[in-house]
Write a protein that holds these residues in place. Structure first.
Motif, short mmCIF file in Angstrom:
data_model
loop_
_atom_site.label_atom_id
_atom_site.label_comp_id
_atom_site.label_asym_id
_atom_site.label_seq_id
_atom_site.Cartn_x
_atom_site.Cartn_y
_atom_site.Cartn_z
N ARG A 1 0.83 -1.24 0.16
CA ARG A 1 0.07 0.10 -0.07
C ARG A 1 0.88 1.28 -0.05
NH1 ARG A 1 -5.05 -0.90 3.82
NH2 ARG A 1 -5.63 -2.92 2.97
N GLY A 2 0.53 2.17 -0.91
CA GLY A 2 1.10 3.56 -0.59
C GLY A 2 2.37 3.55 -1.55
N GLY A 3 2.14 2.26 -2.47
CA GLY A 3 3.37 2.44 -3.87
C GLY A 3 4.61 1.96 -3.31
N SER A 4 4.88 1.23 -2.05
CA SER A 4 6.23 1.03 -1.52
C SER A 4 6.20 -0.57 -2.15
CB SER A 4 6.45 0.77 -0.17
OG SER A 4 6.31 2.26 0.30
N VAL A 5 7.52 -1.05 -2.13
CA VAL A 5 7.79 -2.49 -2.52
C VAL A 5 8.60 -3.17 -1.39
CG1 VAL A 5 8.99 -4.02 -4.26
CG2 VAL A 5 7.87 -1.93 -5.00
N GLY A 6 8.13 -4.53 -0.86
CA GLY A 6 8.77 -5.18 0.05
C GLY A 6 9.45 -6.14 -0.71
N VAL A 7 10.80 -6.28 -0.06
CA VAL A 7 11.76 -7.36 -0.73
C VAL A 7 12.26 -8.51 0.39
CG1 VAL A 7 13.97 -7.80 -2.00
CG2 VAL A 7 12.35 -5.90 -2.49
N ARG A 8 12.16 -9.52 0.04
CA ARG A 8 12.41 -10.63 1.24
C ARG A 8 13.11 -11.82 0.59
NH1 ARG A 8 6.75 -13.28 3.26
NH2 ARG A 8 6.40 -14.68 1.36
N ASP A 9 13.79 -12.71 1.36
CA ASP A 9 14.54 -13.77 1.09
C ASP A 9 13.64 -15.28 0.91
OD1 ASP A 9 16.05 -16.13 0.94
OD2 ASP A 9 17.56 -15.63 2.09
N SER A 10 13.25 -15.64 -0.05
CA SER A 10 12.21 -16.61 -0.26
C SER A 10 12.54 -17.96 0.66
CB SER A 10 12.05 -17.23 -1.37
OG SER A 10 13.16 -17.85 -2.33
N LYS A 11 13.92 -18.29 0.80
CA LYS A 11 14.22 -19.26 1.67
C LYS A 11 13.78 -19.45 3.03
CE LYS A 11 18.58 -19.21 1.15
NZ LYS A 11 18.92 -17.90 0.43
N LEU A 12 13.37 -18.09 3.55
CA LEU A 12 13.12 -17.76 5.02
C LEU A 12 11.57 -17.76 4.88
CD1 LEU A 12 16.05 -15.55 6.10
CD2 LEU A 12 15.85 -18.05 6.46
N GLY A 13 11.09 -17.29 3.91
CA GLY A 13 9.43 -17.08 3.90
C GLY A 13 9.31 -16.00 4.82
N THR A 14 7.97 -16.24 5.56
CA THR A 14 7.22 -15.24 6.28
C THR A 14 8.42 -14.63 7.53
OG1 THR A 14 6.13 -16.94 7.70
CG2 THR A 14 5.11 -15.98 5.85
N THR A 15 9.45 -15.54 8.16
CA THR A 15 10.58 -15.29 9.01
C THR A 15 11.32 -14.25 8.43
OG1 THR A 15 11.94 -16.97 8.47
CG2 THR A 15 9.97 -17.45 10.16
#
Length: 68
Positions: free
Chosen positions: A28-42
């Motif tokens: 929301r608000g136009g931001s982008v989140g980036v994460r490591d897929s190996k760790l998933g939600t953690t």
């Protein structure tokens, strides 16, 4: 503040099908989140302004980061 619980995470279409990938989500608000897929939600999440993310993607597509 971004609500990551509602984020729809996706991998690059260039992903080779392995689990060692980076995932992104439009927030929301136009931001982008980036994460490591190996760790998933953690996984810790880096949050970028949408315009910064767009410039980064443009640089990648233009070969700016090619090392070969």
């Amino acid at each position: 503040m971004n609500d990551l619980a509602e984020a729809h995470w996706f991998k690059s279409s260039r992903s080779q099908g392995g689990e060692a990938c980076v995932e992104a989500a439009h927030l929301r608000g136009g931001s982008v989140g980036v994460r490591d897929s190996k760790l998933g939600t953690t996984s810790p999440v880096l949050i970028f302004d949408g315009s910064v993310w767009d410039r980064f993607n443009d640089a990648v597509k233009s070969g700016h980061f090619d090392c070969l």
